[in-house]
Enzyme design. Sequence first.
Site, PDB file in Angstrom:
ATOM      1  N   CYS A   1       0.787  -1.338  -0.034  1.00  0.00           N
ATOM      2  CA  CYS A   1      -0.112  -0.010  -0.145  1.00  0.00           C
ATOM      3  C   CYS A   1       0.837   1.232  -0.084  1.00  0.00           C
ATOM      4  CB  CYS A   1      -0.992   0.069   1.134  1.00  0.00           C
ATOM      5  SG  CYS A   1      -0.153  -0.295   2.766  1.00  0.00           S
ATOM      6  N   PRO A   2       0.256   2.286  -0.489  1.00  0.00           N
ATOM      7  CA  PRO A   2       1.165   3.578  -0.359  1.00  0.00           C
ATOM      8  C   PRO A   2       1.225   4.045   1.090  1.00  0.00           C
ATOM      9  CG  PRO A   2      -1.221   4.179  -1.090  1.00  0.00           C
ATOM     10  CD  PRO A   2      -1.024   2.721  -1.215  1.00  0.00           C
TER      11      PRO A   2
ATOM     12  N   ASP B   1      12.183  -4.918   4.037  1.00  0.00           N
ATOM     13  CA  ASP B   1      13.032  -4.287   2.926  1.00  0.00           C
ATOM     14  C   ASP B   1      13.095  -2.870   3.211  1.00  0.00           C
ATOM     15  OD1 ASP B   1      15.186  -4.347   0.734  1.00  0.00           O
ATOM     16  OD2 ASP B   1      13.514  -3.139  -0.258  1.00  0.00           O
TER      17      ASP B   1
ATOM     18  N   SER C   1       6.732  -2.088   1.133  1.00  0.00           N
ATOM     19  CA  SER C   1       6.194  -1.086   0.662  1.00  0.00           C
ATOM     20  C   SER C   1       6.814   0.250   1.101  1.00  0.00           C
ATOM     21  CB  SER C   1       4.613  -0.848   1.100  1.00  0.00           C
ATOM     22  OG  SER C   1       4.484  -1.120   2.534  1.00  0.00           O
ATOM     23  N   ARG C   2       6.379   0.812   2.308  1.00  0.00           N
ATOM     24  CA  ARG C   2       7.224   1.846   2.933  1.00  0.00           C
ATOM     25  C   ARG C   2       7.457   1.488   4.468  1.00  0.00           C
ATOM     26  NH1 ARG C   2       7.754   3.235  -1.338  1.00  0.00           N
ATOM     27  NH2 ARG C   2       7.477   4.852  -2.815  1.00  0.00           N
TER      28      ARG C   2
ATOM     29  N   HIS D   1      16.835  -1.756   1.448  1.00  0.00           N
ATOM     30  CA  HIS D   1      15.930  -1.479   0.459  1.00  0.00           C
ATOM     31  C   HIS D   1      16.474  -1.600  -0.677  1.00  0.00           C
ATOM     32  CE1 HIS D   1      13.331   2.607   0.255  1.00  0.00           C
ATOM     33  NE2 HIS D   1      12.935   1.828  -1.061  1.00  0.00           N
TER      34      HIS D   1
ATOM     35  N   GLU E   1      15.761   5.403   7.349  1.00  0.00           N
ATOM     36  CA  GLU E   1      16.928   4.675   6.787  1.00  0.00           C
ATOM     37  C   GLU E   1      17.993   5.919   6.271  1.00  0.00           C
ATOM     38  OE1 GLU E   1      13.539   1.891   3.968  1.00  0.00           O
ATOM     39  OE2 GLU E   1      14.445   3.692   3.184  1.00  0.00           O
TER      40      GLU E   1
END
Length: 317
Positions: free
Chosen positions: A207-208, A260, A235-236, A284, A265
Amino acid sequence: MKIVNLEGYTTNPGDLSWDNFNKYGEYIVYDRTKPEEVVQRAKDADILIINKTIITAELLDQMPKLKYVGLESTGFNVIDGKAARERGIVISNIPAYSTNAVAQLVFAFILQITNKVNLHSDAVHNDEWCNCPDFCFWKGQLTELDSKTIGIIGFGSIGKRVKNIAKAFGMNVLVYTPHPSPDKYNDVEFVGFDELLERSDVVTCHCPLNEHTENLINEDALSKMKKSAILINTSRGPVVDDKALAKALNNGDIAGAGVDVLRVEPPKKDNPLLTAKNCYITPHIAWAGYETRARLVRILEENLKAFLDGHPQNVVN
């Protein structure tokens, strides 16, 4: 025409070429740009290329020549889109370039956790097979994916690709999305959020990040999952509450996780997921395959050319 790329290294650490961009004007690329260096490097730019550099309205005021921002990413929350629009600045992103790569990493995580490849490879290299009285051994429960249920949160291009791969493994697919379309996708079951959590053997986030999805996977959500379930987040980072996930893993409330992306980060050394049980973390890299980055650079150039030709594409503001 001055084109400035403030952070070219992660997209192209040297195995790709920026040469095509030189034909559109003076092209300057920096490997990385610190926040205090942004204005000095970008103040005379007509075109700006960024990835994770934060561009605020105040910074835009100090870039009077800027007409276009090309994002080296799908996400566009790093720049104030409204302020850019008010100043006549067009922003384009790179949509759907990493669909296959992200879906591939989702199953790399799933297969690592269900087949315990790393655990058994290390055991063999430590002579455990050489010293074994039997022709084989295993160091934990191994799990077939066939007939298991995967719950997909978000059903954009990546979610759909994950669905296709899951079907190839013989998995049942549940989907939670604000826009269900059962008539179009009759090979999945559209369900509510809680039902997806309760029924899924694997929960994967696609999802965003917005006000509705930040901390979507929190302590309450994790408590609804099976103790045998796996959580995947490509995703995020802020979609998942790091502390809540670490607690759930350490307490055995879920069986494992593959992430990930993290809230911050690079992560701080005290991030609880770094020491959580059965937590696999990659830096990432879902988007970082050679072919994936080459596609990104190609679309980045196509976006720039479309803007210069007077018909901008992939505009996000």
